[in-house]
Scaffold this motif. Sequence first.
Motif, PDB file in Angstrom:
ATOM      1  N   VAL A   1       0.844  -1.199   0.000  1.00 31.47           N
ATOM      2  CA  VAL A   1       0.000   0.000   0.000  1.00 31.47           C
ATOM      3  C   VAL A   1       0.877   1.246   0.000  1.00 31.47           C
ATOM      4  O   VAL A   1       0.608   2.210  -0.716  1.00 31.47           O
ATOM      5  N   SER A   2       1.951   1.218   0.772  1.00 25.92           N
ATOM      6  CA  SER A   2       2.870   2.349   0.834  1.00 25.92           C
ATOM      7  C   SER A   2       3.480   2.633  -0.541  1.00 25.92           C
ATOM      8  O   SER A   2       3.613   3.791  -0.943  1.00 25.92           O
TER       9      SER A   2
ATOM     10  N   VAL B   1       0.898   4.291  -2.620  1.00 23.49           N
ATOM     11  CA  VAL B   1       0.735   5.671  -2.168  1.00 23.49           C
ATOM     12  C   VAL B   1       1.840   6.544  -2.749  1.00 23.49           C
ATOM     13  O   VAL B   1       1.579   7.618  -3.300  1.00 23.49           O
TER      14      VAL B   1
ATOM     15  N   ALA C   1      -7.423  -3.046   0.519  1.00 23.91           N
ATOM     16  CA  ALA C   1      -6.749  -2.359   1.628  1.00 23.91           C
ATOM     17  C   ALA C   1      -7.770  -1.557   2.411  1.00 23.91           C
ATOM     18  O   ALA C   1      -8.740  -1.039   1.848  1.00 23.91           O
TER      19      ALA C   1
ATOM     20  N   ILE D   1      -6.093   7.074  -5.305  1.00 23.95           N
ATOM     21  CA  ILE D   1      -5.632   5.792  -4.742  1.00 23.95           C
ATOM     22  C   ILE D   1      -6.777   4.805  -4.521  1.00 23.95           C
ATOM     23  O   ILE D   1      -6.644   3.622  -4.831  1.00 23.95           O
TER      24      ILE D   1
ATOM     25  N   VAL E   1      -6.974   0.424  -4.880  1.00 26.81           N
ATOM     26  CA  VAL E   1      -6.871  -0.533  -3.771  1.00 26.81           C
ATOM     27  C   VAL E   1      -8.241  -0.992  -3.263  1.00 26.81           C
ATOM     28  O   VAL E   1      -8.325  -1.612  -2.208  1.00 26.81           O
TER      29      VAL E   1
ATOM     30  N   VAL F   1      -4.806   3.385   4.337  1.00 26.07           N
ATOM     31  CA  VAL F   1      -4.446   4.230   3.195  1.00 26.07           C
ATOM     32  C   VAL F   1      -4.366   5.683   3.635  1.00 26.07           C
ATOM     33  O   VAL F   1      -3.399   6.388   3.318  1.00 26.07           O
TER      34      VAL F   1
END
Length: 148
Positions: free
Chosen positions: A100-101, A104, A134, A126, A130, A139
């Motif tokens: 996820v990072s 991002v 997620a 984003i 996802v 997030v």
Amino acid sequence: MSLLDRLNDDMKQAMKNKEKEKLSVIRMLKASIQNEAIKFGKQQLSEDEELTVLSREVKQRKDSLQEFQNAGRDDLVEKLQAELTYVEIYMPEQLSEEEVSAIVQETVAEVGASSKADMGRVMGAIMPKVKGKADGALVNKLVLHHLS
């Protein structure tokens, strides 16, 4: 196989195995999906729409779980945790915090965001990437971290 077909098959299996708790959760999921289809005036939802319904159900349970834990209602906590495990079976595999990072960071660069004022644009870009994979709170936390 659509989610509704999978739920129908699992419901039959749960009936045969006399798994009352699982059966209850499956019926609730089916009802939520069918109610959403009725709301949109459709015969059947798309995969994306089904995923939205599942995500909403998971979020509701997690929120309730937190409230019950704070209130010390251990009996309800156990019941909700069991429900949550059954609902999560139908969710797509969740992304790790590192994955996820990375998404991002990539999106922040794409959007050209530089401050917290750009948070809405970044989140808007984003979340479709996802969706269902997620947690929105994770997030949000990572976007704040990358923009500060």
